[in-house]
Enzyme design. Structure first.
Site, short mmCIF file in Angstrom:
data_model
loop_
_atom_site.label_atom_id
_atom_site.label_comp_id
_atom_site.label_asym_id
_atom_site.label_seq_id
_atom_site.Cartn_x
_atom_site.Cartn_y
_atom_site.Cartn_z
N HIS A 18 38.76 42.34 40.02
CA HIS A 18 37.49 41.54 39.85
C HIS A 18 36.88 41.79 41.27
CE1 HIS A 18 39.51 38.40 42.33
NE2 HIS A 18 40.36 38.29 41.52
N HIS A 21 38.86 41.52 44.54
CA HIS A 21 39.37 42.64 44.93
C HIS A 21 38.46 43.75 45.07
CE1 HIS A 21 42.07 40.83 41.32
NE2 HIS A 21 42.80 40.64 42.47
N CYS A 126 54.71 25.78 44.27
CA CYS A 126 53.47 26.03 43.35
C CYS A 126 53.80 27.50 42.66
CB CYS A 126 52.39 25.93 43.93
SG CYS A 126 50.94 26.74 43.36
N CYS A 129 50.91 29.88 43.33
CA CYS A 129 51.04 30.66 44.68
C CYS A 129 52.30 31.43 44.56
CB CYS A 129 50.87 29.61 45.93
SG CYS A 129 49.16 28.74 45.84
N CYS A 144 48.02 21.60 45.01
CA CYS A 144 47.81 22.97 45.72
C CYS A 144 46.46 23.06 45.85
CB CYS A 144 48.29 23.92 45.20
SG CYS A 144 47.89 25.55 45.35
N HIS A 147 45.13 26.22 43.52
CA HIS A 147 45.37 25.97 41.99
C HIS A 147 44.86 24.34 41.44
CE1 HIS A 147 47.62 29.54 42.93
NE2 HIS A 147 46.84 30.12 41.97
N LYS A 299 33.14 27.95 40.93
CA LYS A 299 34.33 28.97 41.14
C LYS A 299 34.30 30.00 40.07
CE LYS A 299 39.30 28.64 42.07
NZ LYS A 299 40.33 27.85 42.14
N LYS A 302 38.45 33.33 35.03
CA LYS A 302 38.25 33.76 33.41
C LYS A 302 38.08 32.82 32.32
CE LYS A 302 42.61 35.50 34.44
NZ LYS A 302 43.92 36.29 34.19
#
Length: 515
Positions: A18, A21, A126, A129, A144, A147, A299, A302
């Site tokens: 995405h 990256h 988590c 993570c 977390c 997440h 944020k 997907k």
């Protein structure tokens, strides 16, 4: 020849490629291309991180083996980097045999030195993570930060690394710029965060899992596998030959820069250097992180459908423009917001209106007044020298500091300089009143454009080469760029010979209508 070793993080294959990256990888590629143009022997490493609990669970859910899933997902990253013209030296996968060998040898060294020990413990874990947290690391709701889920209390007998014993050594290397193994952490505010957290003390960390088969076996205890984050970090030495190719490894290590997003900065600036010190390796010279992205203030996820893929960027803007836009819309460092409207606006402003207009109007005037030939003109390099002043002052330092957005600003300033000169000269008027001045004007615009295109090359390699041919510039653009960057000297007669044939560029950057 000086060496330069640059890495992206290896990307976890439980996700698809995405914009996050793409941002890191394109920035790394631009830096790698820039260093090659400056006569560095560059090793550019990227790859995929393929072990861990999330992969095992995802594979089971899809009815596949972990190996089948990671083969499929890793291929997507390779396809994305091919699409974006990423010039990596090597692409490493943590499921390769060379990674098994390197990880097991590295972990064995730490164990033999008494830096790894076994203990029973319980801690908050988590799954998203794939890491353990203490309560102080969580938000006010006990979740977390990344997440927004509550970690689960897990109890195991694992192997631990004595991270706590490296607190003072790490602080020295991060705070003392005169230390022979000083680690530069960028940006400054994140460096300060790391230092502040370090001063609070370090706890020993788990380096193995007892109940997870999808990983590299611990060499001294085959019932456990190496913790995915330790495995992943070691790729940086595996990728340059450790432990089998000592010559290549010694040539490129230590890394000149690790580039990544801010969520993994702690691993790279604290845990990784501590592991290296423990095993007796030199430390990376620089760790540079960028922020998180939101899309229209929300944020990206997907489930919301607002994740931008490399293919979507390329489909809308083309490969080279996608590369340019991905790393120049937001500064490398802070968090930023992106949107299709923001991308389109920058595309139209920087590329269609500024660069595209410069090429188009200059070629059209050369066609109208000189039959698509570069006119002969003496002393036509003053404009080129003014552009060089801008680029030498702002472009080169920004590139070396890994600030591609600032380098792009310098490029745009140089392009604007030439466009403004065209407006000031008004060649369309000179053609009627002082036609003898036209050759010098047109020649000067073309020579300055050639200099600008040399600097654009790391960002937009294919279009830069295309424009180089369109404006009839001498020789190979890469060779010319290397020669120029070696001494910053403009050739006596410029980059384009009088009489050179020009080509009709067509529309290099068609304007995109905002929706």
């Amino acid at each position: 020849m000086r060496k330069y070793y640059i890495t992206t993080p290896i990307y976890y294959v439980n996700d698809i490629p995405h914009i996050g990256h793409s941002y890191t990888t394109i920035a790394s590629d631009i830096l790698a291309r820039w260093k090659r143009l400056n006569n560095f022997d560059v090793f550019f490493l990227t790859g995929t991180d393929e072990h861990g609990a999330k992969i095992a669970a995802a594979a089971k859910e899809k009815g596949k083996t972990p190996k089948e899933l990671v083969d499929e997902m890793s291929a997507r990253f390779k396809e994305a980097w091919k699409l974006l013209n990423i010039s990596y030296t090597d692409f490493i996968r943590t499921t390769e045999a060379r990674q098994d060998t390197a990880v097991q040898k590295f972990v064995q060294i730490l164990f033999d030195k008494g830096l790894i020990f076994k203990k029973k413990y319980e801690a908050l874990y988590c799954t998203g993570c794939e890491r353990f947290y203490s309560e102080k690391d969580l938000d006010e709701n006990g979740c977390c930060h990344l997440h927004k889920t509550k970690p689960v209390l897990q109890a195991e007998e694992n192997y631990f690394f004595k991270l706590s014993s490296f607190q003072n050594a790490l602080l020295e290397r991060i705070t003392d710029k005169n230390h022979k193994e000083y680690i530069e952490i960028q940006p400054e505010e994140r460096r300060n965060e790391i230092i502040g957290k370090l001063k609070l003390g370090l706890e020993d960390i788990s380096v193995s899992r007892a109940a997870l088969e999808w990983g590299i076996p611990v060499p001294f205890d085959q019932k456990q596998t190496v913790y995915v984050w330790v495995d992943a970090l070691i790729n940086y030495i595996t990728g340059i030959g450790y432990p089998s190719d000592e010559k290549t490894f010694n040539k490129y290590w230590p890394a000149d820069v690790h580039l990544m997003a801010k969520d993994i900065l702690w691993f790279h600036s604290v845990i990784w250097p501590a592991l290296l010190m423990g095993a007796g390796f030199a430390l990376p010279k620089k760790v540079s992180s960028h922020g998180f992205f939101t899309s229209n203030g929300i944020k990206m996820s997907k489930s919301l459908g607002n994740v931008i893929s490399p293919q979507e960027l390329v489909d809308k803007f083309g490969v080279d423009a996608a590369r340019y836009l991905a790393v120049t819309l937001i500064p490398f460092g802070p968090d930023g917001d992106i949107s299709w409207n923001a991308f389109t606006l920058k595309y139209n402003t920087d590329l269609a209106n500024n660069l595209g207009n410069l090429i188009s109007r200059t070629i059209k005037m050369a066609e109208k007044y000189f039959n698509l030939e570069v006119p002969n003109a003496q002393n036509g390099l003053e404009l080129t020298k003014k552009a060089a002043e801008i680029l030498n002052k702002d472009f080169s330092p920004a590139m070396d500091a890994i600030h591609p957005h600032k380098a792009a600003e310098a490029l745009q300033n140089a392009i604007t300089l030439v466009n403004q000169q065209i407006e000031n000269d008004a060649p369309w008027k000179l053609a009627k009143t002082e036609p003898e001045k036209l050759p010098a004007c047109i020649n000067s615009y073309l020579q300055a454009t050639a200099l600008i295109i040399i600097h654009l090359l790391p960002f937009m390699p294919e279009i830069s080469e295309k424009i180089w041919k369109i404006i009839g510039a001498n020789g190979n653009i890469t060779d010319t760029a290397k020669k120029y960057f070696a001494d910053k000297t403009i050739p006596e007669n410029g980059f384009i010979s009088a009489g050179a044939k020009l080509e009709n560029p067509g529309i290099l950057f068609p304007r995109i209508v905002q929706k």
